[in-house]
Design a protein around this motif. Structure first.
Motif, PDB file in Angstrom:
ATOM      1  N   ALA A  78      34.007  41.081  34.486  1.00 22.52           N
ATOM      2  CA  ALA A  78      35.453  40.906  34.331  1.00 22.52           C
ATOM      3  C   ALA A  78      36.006  42.027  33.656  1.00 22.52           C
ATOM      4  CB  ALA A  78      35.866  39.800  33.022  1.00 22.52           C
ATOM      5  N   VAL A  79      35.369  42.841  32.730  1.00 18.34           N
ATOM      6  CA  VAL A  79      35.520  44.188  32.163  1.00 18.34           C
ATOM      7  C   VAL A  79      35.638  45.173  33.151  1.00 18.34           C
ATOM      8  CG1 VAL A  79      34.859  45.896  30.464  1.00 18.34           C
ATOM      9  CG2 VAL A  79      34.399  43.285  29.815  1.00 18.34           C
ATOM     10  N   LYS A  80      34.733  45.138  34.013  1.00 13.97           N
ATOM     11  CA  LYS A  80      34.717  46.176  35.223  1.00 13.97           C
ATOM     12  C   LYS A  80      35.809  46.200  35.943  1.00 13.97           C
ATOM     13  CE  LYS A  80      31.438  45.814  38.123  1.00 13.97           C
ATOM     14  NZ  LYS A  80      30.079  45.991  38.844  1.00 13.97           N
ATOM     15  N   TYR A  81      36.310  44.899  36.641  1.00 12.33           N
ATOM     16  CA  TYR A  81      37.296  44.721  37.587  1.00 12.33           C
ATOM     17  C   TYR A  81      38.595  44.691  36.968  1.00 12.33           C
ATOM     18  CZ  TYR A  81      33.669  44.396  40.994  1.00 12.33           C
ATOM     19  OH  TYR A  81      32.441  44.520  41.673  1.00 12.33           O
ATOM     20  N   THR A  82      38.955  44.797  35.591  1.00  8.42           N
ATOM     21  CA  THR A  82      40.283  45.082  34.863  1.00  8.42           C
ATOM     22  C   THR A  82      40.445  46.342  34.602  1.00  8.42           C
ATOM     23  OG1 THR A  82      39.232  44.257  32.897  1.00  8.42           O
ATOM     24  CG2 THR A  82      40.213  42.260  34.292  1.00  8.42           C
ATOM     25  N   ARG A  83      39.511  47.339  34.919  1.00 11.95           N
ATOM     26  CA  ARG A  83      39.612  48.632  34.591  1.00 11.95           C
ATOM     27  C   ARG A  83      40.938  49.394  34.875  1.00 11.95           C
ATOM     28  NH1 ARG A  83      35.017  51.855  37.333  1.00 11.95           N
ATOM     29  NH2 ARG A  83      33.824  50.196  35.776  1.00 11.95           N
ATOM     30  N   ARG A  84      41.753  48.844  36.068  1.00  7.94           N
ATOM     31  CA  ARG A  84      42.968  49.563  36.310  1.00  7.94           C
ATOM     32  C   ARG A  84      44.096  48.867  35.598  1.00  7.94           C
ATOM     33  NH1 ARG A  84      41.858  51.460  42.588  1.00  7.94           N
ATOM     34  NH2 ARG A  84      39.908  52.674  42.040  1.00  7.94           N
ATOM     35  N   ARG A  85      43.815  47.925  34.979  1.00  9.24           N
ATOM     36  CA  ARG A  85      45.019  47.275  34.381  1.00  9.24           C
ATOM     37  C   ARG A  85      45.393  48.003  33.113  1.00  9.24           C
ATOM     38  NH1 ARG A  85      45.876  45.507  38.738  1.00  9.24           N
ATOM     39  NH2 ARG A  85      45.701  43.495  39.304  1.00  9.24           N
ATOM     40  N   ALA A  86      46.669  48.401  32.830  1.00  2.72           N
ATOM     41  CA  ALA A  86      47.132  48.984  31.442  1.00  2.72           C
ATOM     42  C   ALA A  86      46.669  48.003  30.208  1.00  2.72           C
ATOM     43  CB  ALA A  86      48.541  49.124  31.501  1.00  2.72           C
ATOM     44  N   VAL A  87      46.958  46.814  30.420  1.00  3.71           N
ATOM     45  CA  VAL A  87      46.455  45.803  29.565  1.00  3.71           C
ATOM     46  C   VAL A  87      45.484  44.862  30.300  1.00  3.71           C
ATOM     47  CG1 VAL A  87      47.144  43.920  27.960  1.00  3.71           C
ATOM     48  CG2 VAL A  87      48.487  46.069  28.179  1.00  3.71           C
ATOM     49  N   ALA A  88      44.354  44.754  29.988  1.00  5.30           N
ATOM     50  CA  ALA A  88      43.451  43.717  30.762  1.00  5.30           C
ATOM     51  C   ALA A  88      43.407  42.445  29.812  1.00  5.30           C
ATOM     52  CB  ALA A  88      41.992  44.360  30.802  1.00  5.30           C
ATOM     53  N   GLU A  89      43.359  41.247  30.572  1.00  7.05           N
ATOM     54  CA  GLU A  89      43.353  40.024  30.290  1.00  7.05           C
ATOM     55  C   GLU A  89      42.169  39.251  30.601  1.00  7.05           C
ATOM     56  OE1 GLU A  89      46.910  38.196  30.931  1.00  7.05           O
ATOM     57  OE2 GLU A  89      48.236  39.486  29.724  1.00  7.05           O
ATOM     58  N   ILE A  90      41.324  38.989  29.470  1.00  6.93           N
ATOM     59  CA  ILE A  90      40.190  38.210  29.927  1.00  6.93           C
ATOM     60  C   ILE A  90      39.977  36.873  29.067  1.00  6.93           C
ATOM     61  CG2 ILE A  90      37.805  37.976  30.025  1.00  6.93           C
ATOM     62  CD1 ILE A  90      37.699  41.079  29.964  1.00  6.93           C
ATOM     63  N   GLU A  91      40.202  35.709  29.713  1.00 11.49           N
ATOM     64  CA  GLU A  91      40.252  34.246  28.938  1.00 11.49           C
ATOM     65  C   GLU A  91      38.701  34.090  29.282  1.00 11.49           C
ATOM     66  OE1 GLU A  91      42.447  30.236  29.149  1.00 11.49           O
ATOM     67  OE2 GLU A  91      43.113  31.628  30.330  1.00 11.49           O
ATOM     68  N   ILE A  92      38.203  33.017  28.140  1.00 14.03           N
ATOM     69  CA  ILE A  92      36.799  32.619  28.466  1.00 14.03           C
ATOM     70  C   ILE A  92      36.949  31.078  27.768  1.00 14.03           C
ATOM     71  CG2 ILE A  92      34.331  32.521  27.614  1.00 14.03           C
ATOM     72  CD1 ILE A  92      34.660  35.618  27.361  1.00 14.03           C
ATOM     73  N   GLY A  93      36.572  30.022  28.574  1.00 12.36           N
ATOM     74  CA  GLY A  93      36.896  28.811  27.856  1.00 12.36           C
ATOM     75  C   GLY A  93      36.011  27.645  28.823  1.00 12.36           C
ATOM     76  N   GLU A  94      36.320  26.462  28.758  1.00  7.85           N
ATOM     77  CA  GLU A  94      35.683  25.428  29.384  1.00  7.85           C
ATOM     78  C   GLU A  94      36.832  24.339  29.729  1.00  7.85           C
ATOM     79  OE1 GLU A  94      34.324  22.274  25.884  1.00  7.85           O
ATOM     80  OE2 GLU A  94      32.992  24.197  26.299  1.00  7.85           O
ATOM     81  N   THR A  95      36.442  23.778  30.898  1.00 10.76           N
ATOM     82  CA  THR A  95      36.906  22.534  31.179  1.00 10.76           C
ATOM     83  C   THR A  95      36.032  21.288  31.463  1.00 10.76           C
ATOM     84  OG1 THR A  95      38.911  21.873  32.803  1.00 10.76           O
ATOM     85  CG2 THR A  95      37.363  23.347  33.483  1.00 10.76           C
ATOM     86  N   VAL A  96      36.519  20.525  32.381  1.00 10.55           N
ATOM     87  CA  VAL A  96      35.969  19.187  33.061  1.00 10.55           C
ATOM     88  C   VAL A  96      36.373  19.072  34.285  1.00 10.55           C
ATOM     89  CG1 VAL A  96      35.155  16.865  32.664  1.00 10.55           C
ATOM     90  CG2 VAL A  96      35.549  18.246  30.630  1.00 10.55           C
ATOM     91  N   VAL A  97      35.392  19.088  35.134  1.00 14.41           N
ATOM     92  CA  VAL A  97      35.673  19.048  36.374  1.00 14.41           C
ATOM     93  C   VAL A  97      34.626  17.778  37.115  1.00 14.41           C
ATOM     94  CG1 VAL A  97      35.476  19.908  38.716  1.00 14.41           C
ATOM     95  CG2 VAL A  97      36.213  21.333  36.902  1.00 14.41           C
ATOM     96  N   ASP A  98      35.158  16.631  37.561  1.00 13.48           N
ATOM     97  CA  ASP A  98      34.289  15.469  38.003  1.00 13.48           C
ATOM     98  C   ASP A  98      33.190  15.087  36.936  1.00 13.48           C
ATOM     99  OD1 ASP A  98      35.884  15.482  40.324  1.00 13.48           O
ATOM    100  OD2 ASP A  98      34.678  16.994  41.473  1.00 13.48           O
TER     101      ASP A  98
END
Length: 383
Positions: free
Chosen positions: A284-304
């Protein structure tokens, strides 16, 4: 005394029962010595003997020799004591072919309690036994193939271990020498070299270092299947915090907004699960390199009913048509000139997650970011 009409009715009832039995079963009667005194049509049909060839003959005329002597002695001992015997017998027909019958032998006793005759009622089970023998043969062949395959896999694993050892010791040393001597040349003779010569030496150093990293990643990937899992409770939030710190958060040279939501503890191998988080967050850090402001969200959810962790970014994303290539070794969706890496990281992530009984997947839109999600096979009941 029963009347003549009653006797006729009784005889008719007995005749009807005999006709029904003959219609369904293979029937034979022998005297106490085993000489045949009666056979029905079905007995003649399956044994391929005529009735006159059987009557008066010893029952061993259809003996196949398949059953051990102890088996036959136990049969005769049972019916000789006046007890019913039931079992499966393999017999031989007149033409030499074999057939199987499910057999019940009923002793009929005289006044002093000794058998006066034996009535054997049989059902043809030849097809069933043939099917069972086919299944046994197929199972035996399958077990043999499994043994052979296991031996081949063990040999392959030994060869892989030997190869890994060779890679670790025989390839790393030359690479370190190339990198080290290139650095020495640059330090000692750099000012004497033209700019192009210096650039080429730097390229040699970069390539040798990248090859070393690739070897390390491949060795890690190869060891995953052989490495025993040591599952323990994992403080997921702590692992994520430590991973971010390890990757340099907060980054002085970049503007990256990282949002970390509540993270439920998991159960797994702490070393391997940490590697999953390191690979996914560093991506996520690497592939947001070209963003002026990089946004990374880390969380959890429930699926099935499964607790699912996710890492979402606003980076370059990728075309979902090629999502199937993401987790393959050396499969890359972006040029190495644009984003460095060995092409093994996501394959390693998938292997670790699968070994924990889970699944990893990704969703993305080109130039709008990507979300990587994974679960470790854990069920949850979130309110």
């Amino acid at each position: 005394m029963p009347t003549e009409a009653e006797l006729r009715a009784t005889l008719k009832e007995i005749g009807d029962l005999k006709a029904a039995l003959d219609e369904h079963a293979i029937v034979a009667i022998t005297d106490p010595q085993g000489r045949i005194s009666y056979v029905n049509d079905k007995f003649c049909a399956i044994s391929k003997y005529r009735r006159d060839e059987l009557l008066g003959q010893d029952h061993r005329i259809i003996n196949s020799g398949y059953h051990p002597k102890e088996f036959i002695r136990e049969l005769w001992a049972t019916i000789g004591r006046g007890r019913v015997w039931h079992g499966e017998l393999k017999n031989r027909a007149k033409d030499g072919t074999f057939y199987w019958v499910d057999t019940t032998i009923v002793p009929f006793l005289n006044d002093d309690g000794r058998p006066r005759q034996y009535v054997a009622i049989r059902a043809d089970i030849t097809e069933r036994k043939a099917a069972e023998e086919t299944i046994l043969r197929l199972n035996s062949e399958l077990e043999q193939r499994v043994r052979e395959r296991t031996a081949q896999l063990e040999l392959t694993n030994r060869e892989l271990e030997a190869f890994s050892y060779s890679v670790s010791h025989d390839l790393r040393a030359p690479l370190r020498a190339i990198d080290g001597f290139s650095q020495a040349v640059l330090e000692d003779f750099g000012p004497l070299l033209p700019e192009e010569g210096q650039r080429q030496l730097q390229t040699i150093r970069y390539s040798s270092q990248r090859m070393g990293a690739l070897i390390d990643d491949l060795l890690t990937f190869a060891r995953l299947n052989r490495q025993d899992l040591s599952k323990r409770p994992i403080d997921t939030a702590r692992v994520v915090r430590e991973t971010l710190a390890e990757l340099g958060f907060p980054w002085a040279d970049r503007q990256i907004e990282v949002r970390v939501g509540p993270l439920t503890p998991s159960l797994g191998d702490p070393v391997l699960i940490r590697q999953v988080w390191v690979n996914l967050i560093s991506n996520a850090v690497k592939y947001t390199r070209r963003r002026a402001v990089a946004e990374i969200e880390i969380g959890e959810t429930v699926v099935d009913g499964q607790l699912v962790y996710f890492i979402r970014d606003n980076g370059v994303g990728f075309d979902m048509r090629y999502a199937g290539k993401l987790f393959g070794v050396f499969q890359r969706l972006h040029r190495i000139e644009d984003y460095d890496g060995t092409g093994v990281g996501l394959a390693t992530v998938q292997r670790i997650v699968q070994r924990h009984g889970g699944r990893v997947w990704a969703e993305a839109v080109v130039d709008q970011g990507a979300t990587f999600s994974f679960h470790l096979g854990m069920e949850t009941r979130h309110e």
